[in-house]
Design a protein around this motif. Structure first.
Motif, short mmCIF file in Angstrom:
data_model
loop_
_atom_site.label_atom_id
_atom_site.label_comp_id
_atom_site.label_asym_id
_atom_site.label_seq_id
_atom_site.Cartn_x
_atom_site.Cartn_y
_atom_site.Cartn_z
N LEU A 190 7.80 -7.77 -8.00
CA LEU A 190 6.78 -7.50 -6.76
C LEU A 190 5.42 -7.72 -7.17
O LEU A 190 4.69 -8.30 -6.38
CB LEU A 190 6.85 -5.78 -6.41
N ALA A 191 5.06 -7.33 -8.36
CA ALA A 191 3.64 -8.13 -9.07
C ALA A 191 3.54 -9.47 -8.88
O ALA A 191 2.35 -9.96 -8.45
CB ALA A 191 3.55 -7.25 -10.19
N ARG A 192 4.43 -10.23 -9.39
CA ARG A 192 4.37 -11.72 -9.10
C ARG A 192 4.26 -12.20 -7.77
O ARG A 192 3.50 -12.96 -7.40
CB ARG A 192 5.55 -12.62 -9.95
N GLU A 193 5.02 -11.53 -6.63
CA GLU A 193 4.81 -11.73 -5.38
C GLU A 193 3.81 -11.35 -4.72
O GLU A 193 3.45 -11.70 -3.54
CB GLU A 193 6.13 -11.49 -4.72
N GLY A 194 2.70 -10.51 -5.44
CA GLY A 194 1.82 -9.99 -4.82
C GLY A 194 2.03 -9.10 -3.74
O GLY A 194 1.33 -8.82 -2.73
N ILE A 195 3.00 -8.31 -3.85
CA ILE A 195 3.48 -7.32 -2.73
C ILE A 195 3.21 -5.76 -3.17
O ILE A 195 3.89 -5.54 -4.29
CB ILE A 195 5.11 -7.43 -2.80
N ASP A 196 2.63 -5.14 -2.58
CA ASP A 196 2.28 -3.72 -3.02
C ASP A 196 3.04 -2.72 -1.72
O ASP A 196 2.59 -2.64 -0.77
CB ASP A 196 0.81 -3.36 -2.82
N ILE A 197 4.10 -2.08 -2.21
CA ILE A 197 4.84 -1.48 -1.22
C ILE A 197 4.43 0.01 -1.16
O ILE A 197 4.87 0.80 -0.45
CB ILE A 197 6.29 -1.41 -1.56
N ALA A 198 3.51 0.59 -2.11
CA ALA A 198 2.94 1.93 -2.24
C ALA A 198 2.43 2.40 -0.77
O ALA A 198 2.91 3.42 -0.17
CB ALA A 198 2.04 2.24 -3.24
N PRO A 199 1.63 1.88 -0.26
CA PRO A 199 1.01 2.21 1.07
C PRO A 199 2.02 2.27 2.32
O PRO A 199 1.97 3.24 3.21
CB PRO A 199 0.10 1.49 1.57
N TRP A 200 2.95 1.48 2.24
CA TRP A 200 3.97 1.38 3.32
C TRP A 200 5.23 2.57 3.00
O TRP A 200 5.57 3.17 3.94
CB TRP A 200 4.67 -0.04 3.28
N ARG A 201 5.36 2.89 1.72
CA ARG A 201 6.19 3.80 1.28
C ARG A 201 5.51 5.06 1.70
O ARG A 201 6.20 6.14 2.50
CB ARG A 201 6.29 3.87 -0.16
N ARG A 202 4.30 5.41 1.63
CA ARG A 202 3.49 6.53 2.00
C ARG A 202 3.70 6.79 3.66
O ARG A 202 3.95 7.78 4.10
CB ARG A 202 2.11 6.74 1.51
N ALA A 203 3.47 5.83 4.25
CA ALA A 203 3.62 5.60 5.95
C ALA A 203 5.09 6.03 6.08
O ALA A 203 5.09 6.86 7.28
CB ALA A 203 2.97 4.29 6.40
N ILE A 204 5.96 5.54 5.69
CA ILE A 204 7.37 5.70 6.30
C ILE A 204 7.70 6.98 5.97
O ILE A 204 8.23 7.81 6.58
CB ILE A 204 8.26 4.50 5.51
N GLU A 205 7.62 7.53 4.59
CA GLU A 205 7.90 8.73 4.34
C GLU A 205 7.16 9.98 5.05
O GLU A 205 7.96 10.71 5.42
CB GLU A 205 7.32 9.19 2.53
N GLY A 206 5.87 9.67 5.27
CA GLY A 206 5.22 10.65 6.23
C GLY A 206 5.80 10.80 7.72
O GLY A 206 5.83 11.87 8.06
N PHE A 207 6.33 9.47 8.08
CA PHE A 207 6.85 9.26 9.22
C PHE A 207 8.03 10.02 9.41
O PHE A 207 8.30 10.89 10.27
CB PHE A 207 6.83 8.07 9.68
N LEU A 208 9.09 10.09 8.27
CA LEU A 208 10.31 10.46 8.48
C LEU A 208 10.13 12.15 8.26
O LEU A 208 11.03 12.82 8.61
CB LEU A 208 11.13 10.03 7.39
N GLU A 209 9.16 12.51 7.60
CA GLU A 209 9.14 13.76 7.07
C GLU A 209 8.03 14.65 8.43
O GLU A 209 8.58 16.17 8.74
CB GLU A 209 8.32 14.03 5.87
#
Length: 387
Positions: free
Chosen positions: A343-362
């Motif tokens: 993920l780091a090599r590809e420049g992909i940061d999933i942390a903000p998206w994880r927070r958004a998805i988890e917050g939405f589901l909860e």
């Protein structure tokens, strides 16, 4: 000179290859009976009151993915059209999962199989193809697979399975236990037996075509949302009505294409959503934690798009059932989507998206990243934007 009457020396031809054809179809039918059907899961999410989510788990097929159905259909199509015979060399252009399933069926029938795939295909898929006796031919980019596969088929006097052309026609979209019929049959008896939306990503476009045609054929009010990914041509082709659109290709294996494939049928699609790669991978991580097992990146794309549709429904005060698919296991992507170094090599940061998805589901609310909607490139709500 007038035609001469037939003589004993010019007797009518025998059906020389039919015994093998009958044997092959029996083998494929046996696999279908043994596979039975895949599960339809119903996870519960506290933040989505009034929304029922169903996941069609295609990862439980013998070859571990949604492509098992397609591969069987492509083999039957080739055999029944007279293209595949005893001893035929089979060739396919694939990003991995279809080739795994086709290698399995080729082994059942005792046929040589060659898969033409991008070099960056996940190692676990390559290993699975080899384990079933298949061979791999690698190319540098996804756009090269078509020409190389067709050339190899010609050189070997073989048969090019060509999933990207035949996916939409090899499956009987009216029924015959296709994925659409399976989903709607399993929903019978549920409180919401007819879903508001079915959400699916596009690789060949064949699954979306089967679903969209089946929905129309049965006169159902269900709508079809197709999720596309970065680097894919499908979304722009649907939006502009231009099948000549091209793109660089996708990092999410199994879906997204650099060109508009022949099996992509935009007329059966009610809405499309383009999903960022980081959102797809984050959604795969989030869903994996709730299912207690890993799912692949294309499943993450499906799930994020489903959440997006759910967010619009709740914002407009609507409820109902939503269906999407678990395409394959995330174990195939341990070296990529679940590897922090990749993920780091590809420049992909999933942390903000994880927070958004988890917050939405909860907690529900908007599925947003900061102050901006993650779906800002989809010009309208899927509830009002139909094609």
């Amino acid at each position: 000179m007038p035609d001469q009457p037939p003589t004993a020396a010019s007797s009518l031809p025998e059906c020389g290859g039919r015994p093998w054809t009958r044997h092959a179809i029996n083998v494929l039918s046996g696999d279908a009976h043994r596979s039975a059907d895949t599960h339809l899961l119903k996870p519960l999410f506290e933040g989505l009151p009034g929304i029922s989510v169903y996941l069609k788990d295609e990862s439980t097929h013998p070859t571990g993915s949604l492509k098992h159905r397609l591969a069987r259909s492509l083999f039957l199509y080739g055999i029944c059209n007279g293209g595949i015979h005893e001893g035929t060399v089979l060739v396919e252009a694939s990003s991995g999962s279809t080739a795994v399933s086709e290698a399995y069926f080729a082994r059942l029938l005792g046929l040589r199989f060659i898969a033409v795939m991008p070099r960056r295909t996940s190692p676990s898929k390559i290993e699975a193809i080899a384990r079933f006796g298949g061979e791999c031919c690698f190319v540098d980019s996804a756009g090269e697979v078509y020409e190389v596969a067709a050339r190899l088929a010609r050189e070997h006097g073989g048969y090019y399975l060509d999933q990207f052309t035949y996916a939409e026609r090899a499956t009987d979209w009216r029924g015959n236990n296709n994925i659409a019929e399976s989903i709607f049959r399993q929903l019978e008896g549920e409180e919401e037996a007819v879903p508001e939306w079915v959400v699916v990503s596009a690789g060949t476009g064949g699954t979306a075509a089967t679903l969209g045609r089946f929905i129309r054929y049965r006169g159902l009010p269900t709508r079809l949302c197709v999720a596309d990914v970065e680097g894919s041509a499908f979304y722009d082709a649907w939006r502009t009505r231009d099948r000549g659109v091209t793109a660089p290709g996708s990092r999410i294996e199994g879906i997204g294409r650099p060109r508009v494939e022949p099996s992509f049928v935009p007329g059966v699609i009610d809405h499309m959503i383009r999903v960022p790669d980081a959102a797809s991978i984050a959604a795969a991580h989030v869903l994996s934690e709730r299912l207690f097992r890993r799912v692949g990146g294309s499943t993450g794309t499906n799930f994020f798009a489903l959440c997006s549709v759910a967010a619009d429904m709740m914002r407009e005060g609507r409820g109902g059932a939503l269906v999407t698919m678990i395409c394959d296991s995330g174990d195939r992507y341990a070296d990529s989507y679940y590897d922090p170094a990749w993920l780091a090599r590809e420049g992909i940061d999933i942390a903000p998206w994880r927070r958004a998805i988890e917050g939405f589901l909860e907690h529900g609310g908007d599925l947003a990243l900061g102050s901006a909607s993650p779906l800002s490139d989809t010009s309208a709500s899927p509830l009002s934007d139909t094609n």
